[in-house]
Structure formats: structure tokens, C-alpha cells
Design an enzyme around this catalytic site. Structure first.
Site, PDB file in Angstrom:
ATOM      1  N   SER A 146       1.242 -18.765   1.277  1.00 34.32           N
ATOM      2  CA  SER A 146       0.583 -17.596   0.673  1.00 34.32           C
ATOM      3  C   SER A 146       1.314 -16.365   1.191  1.00 34.32           C
ATOM      4  CB  SER A 146      -0.880 -17.559   1.135  1.00 34.32           C
ATOM      5  OG  SER A 146      -1.457 -16.292   0.895  1.00 34.32           O
TER       6      SER A 146
ATOM      7  N   TYR B 236      -7.459 -18.353   7.818  1.00 36.65           N
ATOM      8  CA  TYR B 236      -6.544 -18.543   6.678  1.00 36.65           C
ATOM      9  C   TYR B 236      -5.154 -17.995   7.009  1.00 36.65           C
ATOM     10  CZ  TYR B 236      -5.151 -18.590   1.701  1.00 36.65           C
ATOM     11  OH  TYR B 236      -4.517 -18.818   0.499  1.00 36.65           O
TER      12      TYR B 236
END
Ligand code: NAD
Length: 261
Positions: free
Chosen positions: A143, A156
Site C-alpha cells: 500500500s 496497518y
């Protein structure tokens, strides 16, 4: 078709980016092991649709990516059921947002297990098989949060930074074999994972879902458009065919300009 006869595992392919990646690889002739959670009818639908639509073999593993033994079994099952593991796409992931002092321990553990450790266990199990056959392509869905941070995403962002590091290490360890490993770092892609964040923010701020969507894109992603999941699939197909041969240890951003700022 560039990937005819190849066998791929795509984790988290019952929804969102993973499903689009599985479809793109299947359209290139690749046999697919689907994996992921969700409603039985949806999963059964995919298992039935893929062979009909793409003319490929399709199998399914219900392995829970938070459980190392199940991750390892998934790789072994693909090898047994399809005959090899040529391509591994580590995509399954979850999200939870809260300031670090309020972040529930169990959410931290689950995100690290699913978004980071599952990839380690799958890679560790697949690499010896790939070495033996002299071919392997591994792509990790990281990401932009593997390269920069945002607030309220401690687990995350930590997991995605971890996967970027893991990608570089395994690429180096296998640089002289015909095994490549790369990571893709998308910005916002419109999937259930992001829709939940949009709806949570709309509720929190007392604004409409449309306003919340515009705010989410406006805040970080300069092109103000969602990235199409099938574009990520196309990038993976490129990395897996002959043209991707020399690309390894690459951290590829697809982010509408997010990291250019
Ligand atoms: P999604 O929620 O649509 O799909 C997630 C998939 O992972 C589903 O198939 C789900 O069943 C599976 N999954 C979740 N927990 C699992 C578990 N324990 N075991 C097995 N499968 C499990 O989300 P998405 O947006 O398509 O996300 C896919 C990946 O892309 C994630 O790693 C995510 O971090 C990453 N990503 C998403 C975006 C985005 O904007 N959507 C951006 C960058 C990176």
C-alpha cells in the site's frame, strides 16, 4: 495468452483487489487457487464461474490467513491440486483505525498476522517449490501505507512497511534464480475495505457518504479518482510474464500522485 498453464494462488480473492487480480490472471490463461472469506454463495459462484468464463482450472482454499498452519497447507494444496505454485499473490488484508493508545491488542495482532505474517509463511513455503521448478513470481499487495503513514493506522502502516522490507529481502535472496518478488503500493481503490472507512468517517463527521468519498480522495490522492483494481491485475500479469523478468525487489506505486506530494 502469456500465462497459459501457469498456476497461481491469489490470497483474499473473494472480494475487491484480489478478485480482480484473479480474474486478470485467469483471463491470461492462468489456473487459479482462490482464497478468502465471505458468503458461501459468493465463493461457490466464483468457483463455478471461473472455469466457464476463462477456460482454466479453478480450486479454492478456505485457509484463514491469521493461522500459519493453514497458510502453509494452502500452498501445499495448490501444489498438489494444480501441480505447481508458479505465481503467489499475497493480497489478503484487513483494516482497523484508532489512535495508538486506544488500539485494541487483538486488532493489532490480527492485522500483523493477516497483512504481514501470512505473506512470510506463504513465501517461506512456496520458495523451495519454486526453486525446484526453476520459476517463481511473487507479488505482495502492500500500500502507499508501506511507504508513508496516516494517523490512526498503527498496525496497518507497520504491517505494510514490513511487507515492503520483506519484499526486498526475498528478492535479494533469490536474485540469481528465476524467482522474482515485487510489491505493489496502491493508493485508494474502491473496495469494501475502503467503503467501510468512508462510511465510518461520514458517520463520525455527520456528512453524506458522497461528501466523505470526495474528502477521502481530496485529502491524499491528487488525481481524485479511485485506482481500478483491474489495473493492479494488469501490472501483476506484466510482472509474471517474460517482460517482467528483470523486475525484482521493486516497490511499485499506483497511487494517482499520492507520494509525489
Ligand atoms: P477487501 O476487503 O475487498 O478484500 C479483502 C480480502 O481478504 C477478502 O477476500 C477477504 O475475504 C480476505 N481476507 C480477510 N481476512 C482474511 C483471512 N483471515 N484469511 C483469508 N482471507 C482473508 O479489501 P481490498 O481493498 O481488496 O484489499 C486487498 C488488499 O489490498 C489488502 O492487503 C489491502 O491492505 C490492500 N490495499 C487496499 C487498498 C484500497 O484502497 N482498497 C489500498 C492499498 C492496499
Amino acid at each position: 495468452m502469456a500465462l497459459t498453464g501457469k498456476n497461481a494462488i491469489v490470497t483474499g480473492s473473494t472480494s475487491g483487489i484480489g478478485e480482480a487480480v484473479a480474474r486478470t490472471l485467469a483471463a491470461q490463461g492462468c489456473n487459479i487457487m482462490l482464497n478468502g472469506m465471505g458468503e458461501k454463495s459468493v465463493i461457490d459462484g466464483l468457483i463455478a464461474e471461473f472455469p466457464k468464463k476463462y477456460g482454466i482450472k479453478t480450486v479454492y482454499s478456505g485457509a484463514d490467513m491469521s493461522k500459519p498452519a493453514e497458510v502453509k497447507q494452502m500452498v501445499a494444496d495448490c501444489n498438489a491440486q494444480l501441480g505447481s505454485v508458479d505465481i503467489l499473490v499475497n493480497n489478503a488484508g484487513i483494516q482497523f483505525t484508532a489512535p495508538v493508545e486506544e488500539f485494541p491488542d487483538e486488532k493489532w495482532d490480527a492485522i500483523i498476522a493477516i497483512n504481514l505474517s501470512a505473506s512470510f509463511h506463504a513465501i517461506k513455503t512456496a520458495i523451495p517449490l519454486m526453486r525446484k521448478q526453476g520459476f517463481g513470481r511473487i507479488v505482495n499487495i502492500a500500500s502507499v501505507h508501506g511507504l508513508v503513514a496516516s494517523t490512526n493506522k498503527a498496525a496497518y502502516v507497520a504491517a505494510k512497511h514490513g511487507i515492503v522490507g520483506l519484499t526486498k529481502v526475498v528478492a535479494l535472496e533469490n536474485a540469481q534464480s528465476n524467482i522474482t518478488m515485487n510489491a505493489i503500493c496502491p493508493g485508494w481503490v474502491h473496495t469494501p475495505l475502503v467503503q467501510k472507512q468512508i462510511e465510518d468517517k461520514a458517520k463520525e463527521q455527520g456528512i453524506s457518504v458522497e461528501e466523505s468519498t470526495a474528502k477521502l480522495l481530496g485529502e491524499k490522492q491528487p488525481n481524485k479518482r479511485f485506482i481500478k483494481p483491474e489495473n493492479i491485475g494488469a501490472m501483476i500479469a506484466f510482472l509474471c510474464d517474460e517482460n517482467g523478468n528483470s523486475m525484482t525487489g521493486e516497490i511499485i506505486t499506483m497511487d494517482g500522485g499520492w507520494l509525489a506530494q
